[in-house]
Design an enzyme around this catalytic site. Sequence first.
Site, PDB file in Angstrom:
ATOM      1  N   LYS A  18       0.826  -1.224   0.000  1.00  0.00           N
ATOM      2  CA  LYS A  18       0.000   0.000   0.000  1.00  0.00           C
ATOM      3  C   LYS A  18       0.855   1.268   0.000  1.00  0.00           C
ATOM      4  O   LYS A  18       0.556   2.218  -0.721  1.00  0.00           O
ATOM      5  CB  LYS A  18      -0.886  -0.036   1.249  1.00  0.00           C
ATOM      6  CG  LYS A  18      -1.764   1.148   1.461  1.00  0.00           C
ATOM      7  CD  LYS A  18      -2.781   0.827   2.517  1.00  0.00           C
ATOM      8  CE  LYS A  18      -2.164   0.384   3.829  1.00  0.00           C
ATOM      9  NZ  LYS A  18      -1.892   1.456   4.780  1.00  0.00           N
ATOM     10  N   ARG A  92     -10.204   4.256   9.724  1.00  0.00           N
ATOM     11  CA  ARG A  92      -9.976   2.871  10.154  1.00  0.00           C
ATOM     12  C   ARG A  92     -11.249   2.259  10.744  1.00  0.00           C
ATOM     13  O   ARG A  92     -11.271   1.089  11.091  1.00  0.00           O
ATOM     14  CB  ARG A  92      -8.882   2.839  11.221  1.00  0.00           C
ATOM     15  CG  ARG A  92      -7.457   2.668  10.679  1.00  0.00           C
ATOM     16  CD  ARG A  92      -6.895   1.364  10.979  1.00  0.00           C
ATOM     17  NE  ARG A  92      -5.531   0.993  11.108  1.00  0.00           N
ATOM     18  CZ  ARG A  92      -4.416   1.472  10.648  1.00  0.00           C
ATOM     19  NH1 ARG A  92      -4.365   2.561   9.970  1.00  0.00           N
ATOM     20  NH2 ARG A  92      -3.292   0.863  10.851  1.00  0.00           N
ATOM     21  N   ARG A 126      12.018 -11.603   5.271  1.00  0.00           N
ATOM     22  CA  ARG A 126      12.619 -10.368   5.791  1.00  0.00           C
ATOM     23  C   ARG A 126      13.394 -10.666   7.072  1.00  0.00           C
ATOM     24  O   ARG A 126      12.838 -11.170   8.037  1.00  0.00           O
ATOM     25  CB  ARG A 126      11.500  -9.364   6.061  1.00  0.00           C
ATOM     26  CG  ARG A 126      11.999  -8.010   6.451  1.00  0.00           C
ATOM     27  CD  ARG A 126      10.977  -6.950   6.135  1.00  0.00           C
ATOM     28  NE  ARG A 126       9.822  -7.040   7.037  1.00  0.00           N
ATOM     29  CZ  ARG A 126       8.721  -6.325   6.888  1.00  0.00           C
ATOM     30  NH1 ARG A 126       8.590  -5.521   5.871  1.00  0.00           N
ATOM     31  NH2 ARG A 126       7.736  -6.447   7.737  1.00  0.00           N
ATOM     32  N   ARG A 159      11.942 -10.257  13.039  1.00  0.00           N
ATOM     33  CA  ARG A 159      11.058  -9.586  13.994  1.00  0.00           C
ATOM     34  C   ARG A 159       9.991 -10.580  14.410  1.00  0.00           C
ATOM     35  O   ARG A 159       9.449 -11.318  13.575  1.00  0.00           O
ATOM     36  CB  ARG A 159      10.373  -8.404  13.302  1.00  0.00           C
ATOM     37  CG  ARG A 159      11.177  -7.134  13.374  1.00  0.00           C
ATOM     38  CD  ARG A 159      10.580  -6.065  12.523  1.00  0.00           C
ATOM     39  NE  ARG A 159       9.118  -5.990  12.603  1.00  0.00           N
ATOM     40  CZ  ARG A 159       8.389  -5.088  11.937  1.00  0.00           C
ATOM     41  NH1 ARG A 159       8.983  -4.228  11.140  1.00  0.00           N
ATOM     42  NH2 ARG A 159       7.082  -5.056  12.042  1.00  0.00           N
ATOM     43  N   ARG A 170      -2.228 -11.177  12.300  1.00  0.00           N
ATOM     44  CA  ARG A 170      -2.365  -9.734  12.056  1.00  0.00           C
ATOM     45  C   ARG A 170      -3.245  -9.467  10.835  1.00  0.00           C
ATOM     46  O   ARG A 170      -4.048  -8.539  10.817  1.00  0.00           O
ATOM     47  CB  ARG A 170      -0.984  -9.113  11.812  1.00  0.00           C
ATOM     48  CG  ARG A 170      -0.449  -8.374  13.024  1.00  0.00           C
ATOM     49  CD  ARG A 170       1.026  -8.106  12.917  1.00  0.00           C
ATOM     50  NE  ARG A 170       1.413  -7.218  11.848  1.00  0.00           N
ATOM     51  CZ  ARG A 170       2.608  -7.236  11.266  1.00  0.00           C
ATOM     52  NH1 ARG A 170       3.530  -8.104  11.627  1.00  0.00           N
ATOM     53  NH2 ARG A 170       2.896  -6.396  10.307  1.00  0.00           N
TER      54      ARG A 170
HETATM   55  P1  AMP Z   1       0.067   2.175  10.595  1.00  0.00           P
HETATM   56  O1  AMP Z   1       1.440   2.647  10.250  1.00  0.00           O
HETATM   57  O2  AMP Z   1      -1.003   2.657   9.644  1.00  0.00           O
HETATM   58  O3  AMP Z   1      -0.006   0.691  10.846  1.00  0.00           O
HETATM   59  O4  AMP Z   1      -0.302   2.871  12.001  1.00  0.00           O
HETATM   60  C1  AMP Z   1       0.482   2.648  13.160  1.00  0.00           C
HETATM   61  C2  AMP Z   1      -0.376   2.820  14.405  1.00  0.00           C
HETATM   62  O5  AMP Z   1      -0.937   4.136  14.452  1.00  0.00           O
HETATM   63  C3  AMP Z   1      -1.581   1.897  14.501  1.00  0.00           C
HETATM   64  O6  AMP Z   1      -1.253   0.665  15.047  1.00  0.00           O
HETATM   65  C4  AMP Z   1      -2.521   2.681  15.405  1.00  0.00           C
HETATM   66  O7  AMP Z   1      -2.125   2.571  16.770  1.00  0.00           O
HETATM   67  C5  AMP Z   1      -2.271   4.102  14.971  1.00  0.00           C
HETATM   68  N1  AMP Z   1      -3.196   4.505  13.899  1.00  0.00           N
HETATM   69  C6  AMP Z   1      -2.913   4.679  12.569  1.00  0.00           C
HETATM   70  N2  AMP Z   1      -4.019   5.065  11.889  1.00  0.00           N
HETATM   71  C7  AMP Z   1      -5.017   5.142  12.809  1.00  0.00           C
HETATM   72  C8  AMP Z   1      -6.414   5.482  12.738  1.00  0.00           C
HETATM   73  N3  AMP Z   1      -7.000   5.830  11.576  1.00  0.00           N
HETATM   74  N4  AMP Z   1      -7.140   5.433  13.878  1.00  0.00           N
HETATM   75  C9  AMP Z   1      -6.571   5.103  15.041  1.00  0.00           C
HETATM   76  N5  AMP Z   1      -5.283   4.762  15.191  1.00  0.00           N
HETATM   77  C10 AMP Z   1      -4.503   4.791  14.090  1.00  0.00           C
END
Ligand code: AMP
Length: 216
Positions: A18, A92, A126, A159, A170
């Site tokens: 993405k 989200r 990875r 990891r 996940r």
């Molecule tokens: P990502 O890099 O998109 O996986 O985001 C990393 C972390 O940021 C996630 O695990 C959430 O804790 C938080 N996060 C990202 N986007 C959102 C969202 N739209 N709403 C709430 N938490 C978010």
Amino acid sequence: MYTKIFRAVIIGAPGSGKGTISELICKNHGCVHISTGDILRQNIIKNTELGRKAKEFIAAGKLVPDSIVTKTMLARITEVGNRSYILDGFPRNIAQAQALEAREQIDAVITLDIPHDVIIDRVKHRWIHAPSGRVYNIGFQDPKVPGKDDVTGEPLTQREDDKPHVVARRLELYDELMSPVIAWYKEKGLVATFKGKETKEIWPRMELFLRDRMNA
Ligand code: AMP
């Protein structure tokens, strides 16, 4: 020249490519990539008030509360102004989607449909040098000596959350979380789904779609 402002949301599982696709779209079509995760991480590094609030939730693997994320994202959209953009990581959930809908007219919701086994296989290869964060992809970006970091010679590790059974879980959780959001946007006729195994396979179809939609 594109004649229309294009406002899109991109939805895809972790490891679906993405981020790469979003960057390609923005590089080729002059839009702004607005990534919630990036904004939150930058705020944590800068130790802003937002960063301090978000940190505990992110570290606990929880979503940051809607009120905080929505306010942050709508403010960023205002800053971007009269330009095309792609939202990555937002909305989200339905509450966030409704808050977005109240403010912005979204033109398309791009979803990436990559088979889970393909993602698991990609992540499985990875390996990292944990102290420095250097990343190797076995069979594609190999270390000079198998299992050892190029710079220090120290052992490489995987990891914990890249191990196949953890990645599979996940991905399931991601699907559970995002299915209602995708269904909500489908009802509004906004969803364009791109199926495939690799970015290079998906990209030509995405280009056709974007040309069509951005000139519409
Ligand atoms: P990502 O890099 O998109 O996986 O985001 C990393 C972390 O940021 C996630 O695990 C959430 O804790 C938080 N996060 C990202 N986007 C959102 C969202 N739209 N709403 C709430 N938490 C978010």
